[in-house]
Write a protein that holds these residues in place. Structure first.
Motif, mmCIF file in Angstrom:
data_model
loop_
_atom_site.group_PDB
_atom_site.id
_atom_site.type_symbol
_atom_site.label_atom_id
_atom_site.label_comp_id
_atom_site.label_asym_id
_atom_site.label_seq_id
_atom_site.Cartn_x
_atom_site.Cartn_y
_atom_site.Cartn_z
ATOM 1 N N LEU A 13 55.022 -32.247 -21.394
ATOM 2 C CA LEU A 13 54.743 -33.051 -22.594
ATOM 3 C C LEU A 13 55.714 -32.702 -23.711
ATOM 4 O O LEU A 13 56.243 -33.587 -24.399
ATOM 5 N N ASP A 14 55.970 -31.408 -23.906
ATOM 6 C CA ASP A 14 56.934 -30.983 -24.931
ATOM 7 C C ASP A 14 58.322 -31.548 -24.631
ATOM 8 O O ASP A 14 59.011 -32.033 -25.526
ATOM 9 N N ALA A 15 58.720 -31.476 -23.378
ATOM 10 C CA ALA A 15 60.028 -31.997 -22.982
ATOM 11 C C ALA A 15 60.096 -33.512 -23.181
ATOM 12 O O ALA A 15 61.137 -34.035 -23.589
ATOM 13 N N LEU A 16 59.000 -34.189 -22.925
ATOM 14 C CA LEU A 16 58.948 -35.633 -23.135
ATOM 15 C C LEU A 16 59.236 -35.963 -24.591
ATOM 16 O O LEU A 16 60.074 -36.801 -24.897
ATOM 17 N N GLU A 17 58.571 -35.265 -25.489
ATOM 18 C CA GLU A 17 58.795 -35.516 -26.915
ATOM 19 C C GLU A 17 60.223 -35.165 -27.319
ATOM 20 O O GLU A 17 60.897 -35.933 -28.013
ATOM 21 N N GLU A 18 60.722 -34.028 -26.883
ATOM 22 C CA GLU A 18 62.077 -33.601 -27.231
ATOM 23 C C GLU A 18 63.127 -34.556 -26.674
ATOM 24 O O GLU A 18 64.122 -34.846 -27.334
ATOM 25 N N THR A 19 62.903 -35.068 -25.475
ATOM 26 C CA THR A 19 63.851 -35.994 -24.863
ATOM 27 C C THR A 19 63.932 -37.274 -25.669
ATOM 28 O O THR A 19 65.010 -37.776 -25.965
ATOM 29 N N TYR A 20 62.776 -37.812 -26.053
ATOM 30 C CA TYR A 20 62.782 -39.047 -26.843
ATOM 31 C C TYR A 20 63.487 -38.837 -28.173
ATOM 32 O O TYR A 20 64.260 -39.665 -28.615
ATOM 33 N N GLY A 24 67.263 -40.483 -29.533
ATOM 34 C CA GLY A 24 67.124 -41.393 -30.655
ATOM 35 C C GLY A 24 66.291 -42.633 -30.402
ATOM 36 O O GLY A 24 66.501 -43.660 -31.040
ATOM 37 N N LEU A 25 65.372 -42.558 -29.462
ATOM 38 C CA LEU A 25 64.486 -43.703 -29.253
ATOM 39 C C LEU A 25 63.529 -43.842 -30.423
ATOM 40 O O LEU A 25 63.215 -42.867 -31.099
ATOM 41 N N PRO A 26 63.056 -45.035 -30.689
ATOM 42 C CA PRO A 26 62.136 -45.232 -31.806
ATOM 43 C C PRO A 26 60.853 -44.421 -31.626
ATOM 44 O O PRO A 26 60.423 -44.173 -30.496
ATOM 45 N N SER A 33 54.225 -43.206 -24.966
ATOM 46 C CA SER A 33 54.253 -42.323 -23.794
ATOM 47 C C SER A 33 53.252 -41.181 -23.936
ATOM 48 O O SER A 33 52.535 -40.852 -22.988
ATOM 49 N N LEU A 34 53.199 -40.561 -25.115
ATOM 50 C CA LEU A 34 52.256 -39.464 -25.330
ATOM 51 C C LEU A 34 50.815 -39.953 -25.287
ATOM 52 O O LEU A 34 49.934 -39.263 -24.768
ATOM 53 N N SER A 42 42.362 -35.601 -19.136
ATOM 54 C CA SER A 42 41.647 -34.955 -20.241
ATOM 55 C C SER A 42 42.225 -33.575 -20.553
ATOM 56 O O SER A 42 42.179 -33.126 -21.697
ATOM 57 N N SER A 43 42.804 -32.903 -19.582
ATOM 58 C CA SER A 43 43.412 -31.593 -19.816
ATOM 59 C C SER A 43 44.661 -31.696 -20.690
ATOM 60 O O SER A 43 45.015 -30.750 -21.383
ATOM 61 N N TRP A 44 45.340 -32.828 -20.623
ATOM 62 C CA TRP A 44 46.550 -33.031 -21.413
ATOM 63 C C TRP A 44 46.248 -33.552 -22.809
ATOM 64 O O TRP A 44 47.100 -33.519 -23.689
ATOM 65 N N CYS A 45 45.054 -34.052 -23.012
ATOM 66 C CA CYS A 45 44.715 -34.800 -24.216
ATOM 67 C C CYS A 45 44.988 -34.023 -25.508
ATOM 68 O O CYS A 45 45.666 -34.525 -26.402
ATOM 69 N N ASP A 46 44.466 -32.809 -25.634
ATOM 70 C CA ASP A 46 44.631 -32.056 -26.884
ATOM 71 C C ASP A 46 46.091 -31.835 -27.234
ATOM 72 O O ASP A 46 46.510 -32.045 -28.375
ATOM 73 N N HIS A 47 46.882 -31.422 -26.261
ATOM 74 C CA HIS A 47 48.292 -31.144 -26.551
ATOM 75 C C HIS A 47 49.048 -32.429 -26.880
ATOM 76 O O HIS A 47 49.865 -32.455 -27.802
ATOM 77 N N ALA A 48 48.773 -33.489 -26.143
ATOM 78 C CA ALA A 48 49.437 -34.767 -26.416
ATOM 79 C C ALA A 48 49.076 -35.264 -27.816
ATOM 80 O O ALA A 48 49.937 -35.762 -28.546
#
Length: 87
Positions: A13-20, A24-26, A33-34, A42-48
């Motif tokens: 998830l962190d890499a997804l945000e950093e990649t975007y 320079g994607l909007p 995506s997040l 549900s395990s990803w929910c809090d961090h996302a």
């Protein structure tokens, strides 16, 4: 089925945000995506959600109202916002 460890999912998830951000994607692309990740597991929910709340873009009065309602319902999320952009 083999489950992936949660810490690996969080790194993804962190890499997804950093990649975007890096390409320079909007912000909307990152948010969509997040949000999909938060809804997928549900395990990803809090961090996302923490990543979604890091930079908040508010463009309309309705968005401001909904953001304030979300913070009233979940006050701990106010700490997650690092940048607030009013357009």
């Amino acid at each position: 089925m083999v489950e992936m460890p949660l810490d690996v999912c969080i790194h993804i998830l962190d890499a997804l945000e950093e990649t975007y951000q890096g390409v320079g994607l909007p912000p909307q692309s990152t948010s969509e995506s997040l949000l999909a990740c938060a809804l997928a597991c549900s395990s990803w929910c809090d961090h996302a959600l923490k990543l979604l709340y890091t930079t908040v873009h508010l463009r309309t009065g309705t968005q401001c109202r909904l953001y304030l309602e979300a913070l009233a319902a979940h006050p701990e999320r106010a700490e997650w916002a690092k940048t607030l952009v009013l357009c």
